[in-house]
Write a protein that holds these residues in place. Structure first.
Motif, PDB file in Angstrom:
ATOM      1  N   TRP A  82       3.394  12.138   2.845  1.00 45.78           N
ATOM      2  CA  TRP A  82       3.100  11.087   3.828  1.00 45.78           C
ATOM      3  C   TRP A  82       1.759  11.291   4.513  1.00 45.78           C
ATOM      4  O   TRP A  82       1.032  10.342   4.757  1.00 45.78           O
ATOM      5  N   SER A 140      -5.450   8.775   3.277  1.00 41.93           N
ATOM      6  CA  SER A 140      -6.203   8.034   2.258  1.00 41.93           C
ATOM      7  C   SER A 140      -6.248   6.530   2.544  1.00 41.93           C
ATOM      8  O   SER A 140      -7.098   5.829   1.985  1.00 41.93           O
ATOM      9  N   ASN A 141      -5.365   6.040   3.410  1.00 42.88           N
ATOM     10  CA  ASN A 141      -5.339   4.609   3.733  1.00 42.88           C
ATOM     11  C   ASN A 141      -5.367   4.388   5.245  1.00 42.88           C
ATOM     12  O   ASN A 141      -4.567   3.614   5.781  1.00 42.88           O
ATOM     13  N   GLU A 197       3.077   9.485  10.006  1.00 42.47           N
ATOM     14  CA  GLU A 197       3.755   9.995   8.819  1.00 42.47           C
ATOM     15  C   GLU A 197       5.252   9.696   8.892  1.00 42.47           C
ATOM     16  O   GLU A 197       5.876   9.363   7.887  1.00 42.47           O
ATOM     17  N   THR A 240       0.832  -1.202   0.000  1.00 45.31           N
ATOM     18  CA  THR A 240       0.000   0.000   0.000  1.00 45.31           C
ATOM     19  C   THR A 240       0.865   1.251   0.000  1.00 45.31           C
ATOM     20  O   THR A 240       0.574   2.221  -0.702  1.00 45.31           O
ATOM     21  N   ARG A 241       1.932   1.231   0.772  1.00 44.79           N
ATOM     22  CA  ARG A 241       2.844   2.376   0.807  1.00 44.79           C
ATOM     23  C   ARG A 241       3.497   2.570  -0.553  1.00 44.79           C
ATOM     24  O   ARG A 241       3.623   3.687  -1.036  1.00 44.79           O
ATOM     25  N   LYS A 278       1.270   6.916  -6.590  1.00 52.58           N
ATOM     26  CA  LYS A 278       0.072   7.726  -6.850  1.00 52.58           C
ATOM     27  C   LYS A 278       0.257   9.185  -6.439  1.00 52.58           C
ATOM     28  O   LYS A 278      -0.038  10.095  -7.211  1.00 52.58           O
ATOM     29  N   PHE A 279       0.739   9.428  -5.170  1.00 52.63           N
ATOM     30  CA  PHE A 279       0.806  10.794  -4.632  1.00 52.63           C
ATOM     31  C   PHE A 279       2.185  11.435  -4.758  1.00 52.63           C
ATOM     32  O   PHE A 279       2.299  12.647  -4.677  1.00 52.63           O
ATOM     33  N   MET A 286      -0.945  10.230   2.129  1.00 48.74           N
ATOM     34  CA  MET A 286      -0.964   8.761   2.036  1.00 48.74           C
ATOM     35  C   MET A 286      -1.611   8.138   3.266  1.00 48.74           C
ATOM     36  O   MET A 286      -2.388   7.194   3.161  1.00 48.74           O
ATOM     37  N   ALA A 295       0.964   4.018  -2.934  1.00 46.62           N
ATOM     38  CA  ALA A 295       0.646   5.396  -2.543  1.00 46.62           C
ATOM     39  C   ALA A 295       1.757   6.350  -2.967  1.00 46.62           C
ATOM     40  O   ALA A 295       1.480   7.483  -3.383  1.00 46.62           O
ATOM     41  N   VAL A 296       3.010   5.918  -2.903  1.00 51.71           N
ATOM     42  CA  VAL A 296       4.125   6.758  -3.369  1.00 51.71           C
ATOM     43  C   VAL A 296       4.024   6.947  -4.871  1.00 51.71           C
ATOM     44  O   VAL A 296       4.250   8.059  -5.386  1.00 51.71           O
TER      45      VAL A 296
END
Length: 130
Positions: free
Chosen positions: A98, A104-105, A114, A85-86, A92-93, A101, A89-90
């Motif tokens: 942090w 959103s999760n 963070e 997921t991390r 995507k964002f 991210m 997320a990196v």
């Protein structure tokens, strides 16, 4: 030729002790009485009586009361789901977002901060695991 030191007069000056009383020193006493001054009074009822600090006995051991002692968190291993997921997320964002991210999760990163996300990213990039 040597000098005879026994014939030289010795200075027998007696240095006074700081604790000895010096009779030549002028001594004056402070009089903080308001009696005899203009508008002064000797009525004790009118004078301000403040409580003596000697009346309050406080133990030095009870003065300091530590507020809240915070203990460090236990180290929790990253699950495979958290790492994946991390990683997504990196992608995507972007790196450094942090807080975004984490928000959103929230369901996946329940006990993470963070700083945890940043530390994990830094350690994975250091070892080439991205």
């Amino acid at each position: 030729m040597e000098k005879d030191l026994t014939s030289v007069p010795r200075n027998d000056y007696h240095r006074p002790s700081l604790m000895e009383r010096n009779s030549t020193t002028p001594i004056s006493e402070w009089n903080d009485s308001i009696d005899g001054l203009e508008g002064g009074t000797s009525d004790h009822a009118i004078r301000c009586h403040l409580p003596s600090p000697k009346g309050t006995k406080v133990s030095p051991l009870t003065k300091y009361k530590p507020t809240k002692i915070t203990r460090s968190r236990k180290t929790k291993r990253w699950s495979q789901l958290e790492e994946e997921t991390r990683k997504t997320a990196v992608d995507k964002f972007g790196r450094g977002k942090w807080k975004l991210m984490l928000d959103s999760n929230k369901d996946i990163f329940k006990e993470r901060t963070e700083v945890d996300l940043n530390d994990k990213w830094r350690s994975m990039t250091r070892y080439g695991c991205k």
